[in-house]
Design a protein around this motif. Structure first.
Motif, short mmCIF file in Angstrom:
data_model
loop_
_atom_site.label_atom_id
_atom_site.label_comp_id
_atom_site.label_asym_id
_atom_site.label_seq_id
_atom_site.Cartn_x
_atom_site.Cartn_y
_atom_site.Cartn_z
N ALA A 195 57.11 16.98 10.17
CA ALA A 195 57.16 15.76 9.17
C ALA A 195 57.91 14.49 9.66
CB ALA A 195 57.65 16.35 7.75
N ALA A 196 57.57 13.42 9.57
CA ALA A 196 58.33 12.06 9.52
C ALA A 196 58.94 11.79 8.35
CB ALA A 196 57.22 11.11 10.09
N ALA A 197 59.95 11.01 8.78
CA ALA A 197 60.71 10.41 7.62
C ALA A 197 59.98 9.63 6.58
CB ALA A 197 61.93 9.58 8.21
N ASP A 198 59.04 9.04 7.03
CA ASP A 198 58.18 8.25 6.20
C ASP A 198 57.33 8.78 5.32
OD1 ASP A 198 56.31 9.07 7.83
OD2 ASP A 198 55.45 7.11 8.57
N GLY A 199 57.29 10.14 5.21
CA GLY A 199 56.48 11.17 4.44
C GLY A 199 55.38 11.63 5.02
N ARG A 200 55.00 11.43 6.19
CA ARG A 200 53.66 11.99 6.90
C ARG A 200 53.87 13.51 7.27
NH1 ARG A 200 51.53 7.10 10.59
NH2 ARG A 200 53.60 6.45 10.31
N VAL A 201 53.32 14.48 6.84
CA VAL A 201 53.39 15.93 7.38
C VAL A 201 52.17 16.08 8.40
CG1 VAL A 201 53.54 18.24 6.60
CG2 VAL A 201 54.59 16.19 5.35
N SER A 202 52.07 16.95 9.24
CA SER A 202 51.17 17.12 9.92
C SER A 202 51.00 18.63 10.60
CB SER A 202 51.05 16.20 11.39
OG SER A 202 51.14 14.95 11.13
N ALA A 203 49.73 19.12 10.90
CA ALA A 203 49.63 20.56 11.52
C ALA A 203 48.74 19.89 12.78
CB ALA A 203 48.93 21.36 10.55
N LEU A 204 49.29 20.62 13.90
CA LEU A 204 48.44 20.30 15.25
C LEU A 204 48.54 21.54 15.99
CD1 LEU A 204 51.13 18.16 14.94
CD2 LEU A 204 49.76 16.90 16.48
N ALA A 205 47.42 21.59 16.85
CA ALA A 205 47.39 22.90 17.70
C ALA A 205 48.44 22.77 18.63
CB ALA A 205 45.96 23.01 18.33
N ALA A 206 48.96 24.28 18.81
CA ALA A 206 50.48 24.11 19.69
C ALA A 206 49.80 23.93 21.19
CB ALA A 206 50.81 25.33 19.41
N ASP A 207 48.74 24.39 21.65
CA ASP A 207 48.13 24.26 22.97
C ASP A 207 47.81 22.93 23.45
OD1 ASP A 207 45.99 24.55 21.46
OD2 ASP A 207 45.19 25.94 22.69
N ARG A 252 45.10 19.11 13.23
CA ARG A 252 44.27 19.79 12.33
C ARG A 252 44.26 19.20 10.87
NH1 ARG A 252 46.23 25.69 14.94
NH2 ARG A 252 44.77 25.69 16.37
N TRP A 253 45.46 18.75 10.53
CA TRP A 253 45.40 17.95 9.16
C TRP A 253 46.67 17.16 9.25
CZ3 TRP A 253 49.70 18.87 6.47
CH2 TRP A 253 50.28 20.41 6.44
N GLN A 254 46.51 16.10 8.35
CA GLN A 254 47.85 15.22 8.10
C GLN A 254 47.62 14.71 6.81
OE1 GLN A 254 48.33 11.11 9.62
NE2 GLN A 254 50.19 12.06 10.75
N VAL A 255 48.77 14.74 6.21
CA VAL A 255 48.69 13.99 4.49
C VAL A 255 49.95 12.98 4.49
CG1 VAL A 255 47.87 16.19 3.56
CG2 VAL A 255 50.28 16.12 3.85
N ASP A 256 49.92 12.09 3.73
CA ASP A 256 50.78 11.27 3.44
C ASP A 256 51.39 11.54 1.97
OD1 ASP A 256 52.82 8.98 3.25
OD2 ASP A 256 51.30 7.72 4.26
N LEU A 257 52.75 11.88 1.94
CA LEU A 257 53.31 12.12 0.73
C LEU A 257 53.69 10.95 -0.07
CD1 LEU A 257 55.70 15.35 1.60
CD2 LEU A 257 53.17 15.20 0.79
N ASN A 258 53.72 9.73 0.63
CA ASN A 258 54.14 8.59 -0.01
C ASN A 258 55.65 8.60 -0.47
OD1 ASN A 258 51.77 7.17 0.49
ND2 ASN A 258 51.00 8.55 -0.99
N THR A 259 56.35 9.28 -0.12
CA THR A 259 57.76 9.35 -0.37
C THR A 259 58.63 9.98 0.80
OG1 THR A 259 59.44 10.18 -1.96
CG2 THR A 259 58.04 11.94 -1.13
N PRO A 260 59.82 9.11 1.18
CA PRO A 260 60.70 9.64 2.17
C PRO A 260 60.95 11.01 2.23
CG PRO A 260 61.48 7.55 1.38
CD PRO A 260 60.34 8.22 0.50
N VAL A 261 60.87 11.55 3.42
CA VAL A 261 61.26 13.17 3.76
C VAL A 261 62.32 13.13 4.28
CG1 VAL A 261 60.52 15.36 4.79
CG2 VAL A 261 58.77 14.04 3.80
N SER A 262 63.30 14.27 4.02
CA SER A 262 64.56 14.39 4.52
C SER A 262 64.90 15.76 4.93
CB SER A 262 65.74 13.82 3.70
OG SER A 262 65.51 14.68 2.24
N GLY A 263 63.95 16.71 4.58
CA GLY A 263 64.26 17.95 4.97
C GLY A 263 62.83 18.71 5.30
N ALA A 264 62.58 19.25 6.46
CA ALA A 264 61.30 19.72 6.69
C ALA A 264 61.37 20.41 8.19
CB ALA A 264 60.29 18.45 6.61
#
Length: 372
Positions: free
Chosen positions: A62-74, A79-91
């Motif tokens: 997750a980034a500080a701007d509220g975007r959260v992503s799932a990515l293939a490790a290799d 795989r998906w990304q969502v924007d929570l439209n709120t600052p994220v501080s713990g993730a």
């Protein structure tokens, strides 16, 4: 009352911060390969508890701007990304079905692990500065004011909360609660580590890792901002301007302790403990008795993150985005690579022979080490 918080990174409370040490030359024993890198979102200069997590060959970040992503490790394929439209501080906290993040405005947001679809939102008392812990039936989050909340995995309903008196001045940060058996382990700015019962949040025991001392409030900072390490025979905890301590899991009694100051984190290979102290030293201790094994001082003042164990090496990163690999046996340098151009505050995550490094700029890099 909300705690007055401040950031003290890589410095002593009693002296002016020394200049970062220049990088030393050495003969690399390994080569480092960049497998991929990805832009997760806009970063922040604040210290934020944004730590990537890997589960079932997927990296969650997750980034500080509220975007959260799932990515293939290799491959890093998104795989998906969502924007929570709120600052994220713990993730991010990851469970079998949920991904949980904490926000600056005092909320815990749960997303479906496979799709990123929002499942629920729960309000807590203040900003959440560390990833929530996600279990099978319980999500536990600690707010910056010291309150700990137990939330239902199913719907985010508040099941319990635990509150204790905290000092007015503290470091800007908290540890990630650790779920073990029927208990929750979490540390506080007062220098104490508590074991809370999972079903109702009642304290099972509480132990002082450090006691405040000094002539002013800064000298008296003793925050436990380091998540404990848990073994069947001992729990290990550490504090800022305090101690590294081994505790009896049954009652929290201190088995041994050493004077140490850290606020970044610890790692273990099963036999030894590794940590970075507030001066920028990387240190190794025998976990059975706390005996010092080695100390690498060449990275002093470089604002190191928490160490991670990667096969027979220890991984740390610094304020310039350099990743350093040190031999587990004696702390000598064996490889170095600049993964990002920004400071790395989050602990590197090791999975499937890959090291995932997340800079505060929002860039996630996947690295692999190979012997020459």
């Amino acid at each position: 009352m909300l705690a007055l918080t401040m950031v003290l990174v890589g410095c002593s409370s009693t002296s002016v911060r020394e200049p970062p040490a220049p990088l030393t030359e050495f003969a690399p024993a390994y080569t480092v390969t960049l497998l991929w890198s990805a832009d997760i979102g806009a970063g922040s200069k604040d210290y934020l508890g944004l730590v990537p997590a890997v589960r079932d060959s997927t990296v969650y970040a997750a980034a500080a701007d509220g975007r959260v992503s799932a990515l293939a490790a290799d491959t890093g394929r998104r795989r998906w990304q969502v924007d929570l439209n709120t600052p994220v501080s713990g993730a991010v906290g990851v469970g079998s079905t949920l991904v949980a993040v904490g926000t600056r405005d005092g909320r815990v947001i749960a997303l479906a692990r496979d799709t990123g679809e929002q499942r629920w939102v729960a309000s807590v008392s203040s900003e959440v500065l560390a990833p929530p812990a996600v279990g099978e039936s319980l999500v536990v989050a600690q707010a910056v004011d010291g309150r700990v909340f137990g939330l239902s995995v199913a719907d985010g309903k508040r099941l319990w909360s635990y509150e204790r008196t905290e000092p007015a001045l503290s470091l800007r940060g908290t540890d990630t609660p650790v779920l073990i058996s029927d208990a929750v382990l979490t540390g506080f700015a007062s220098g104490r580590l508590a074991a809370l019962r999972q079903r109702d949040g009642q304290p099972l025991w509480e132990t002082a890792i450090a006691l405040p001392r000094g002539r002013n409030e800064i000298e008296r900072l003793v925050d436990v901002d380091v998540s404990p390490l848990v073994f069947s025979d001992a729990i290990y905890a550490a504090s800022f301007q305090g101690k590294l301590a081994a505790l009896n899991p049954a009652n929290g009694n201190v088995l041994w302790s050493r004077d140490i100051s850290t606020h970044t984190g610890m790692a273990s290979d099963g036999n030894n403990l590794y940590l970075t102290n507030d001066k920028g030293y990387v240190m190794a201790f025998d976990r059975r008795n706390g005996a010092s094994l080695w100390r690498q001082e060449a990275l002093r003042g470089r604002s190191l993150n928490a160490p991670a164990v990667y096969d027979d090496v220890i991984v740390v990163a610094d304020y310039e985005g350099y990743v350093h690999w040190l031999a587990r046996e004696d702390g000598r340098f064996v490889a170095r690579y600049q993964a990002v151009s920004s400071p790395v505050r989050a602990r590197a995550v090791v999975a499937d022979d890959t090291v995932f490094v997340f800079g505060i700029s929002g860039t996630l890099s996947a690295l692999r080490l190979a012997r020459k």
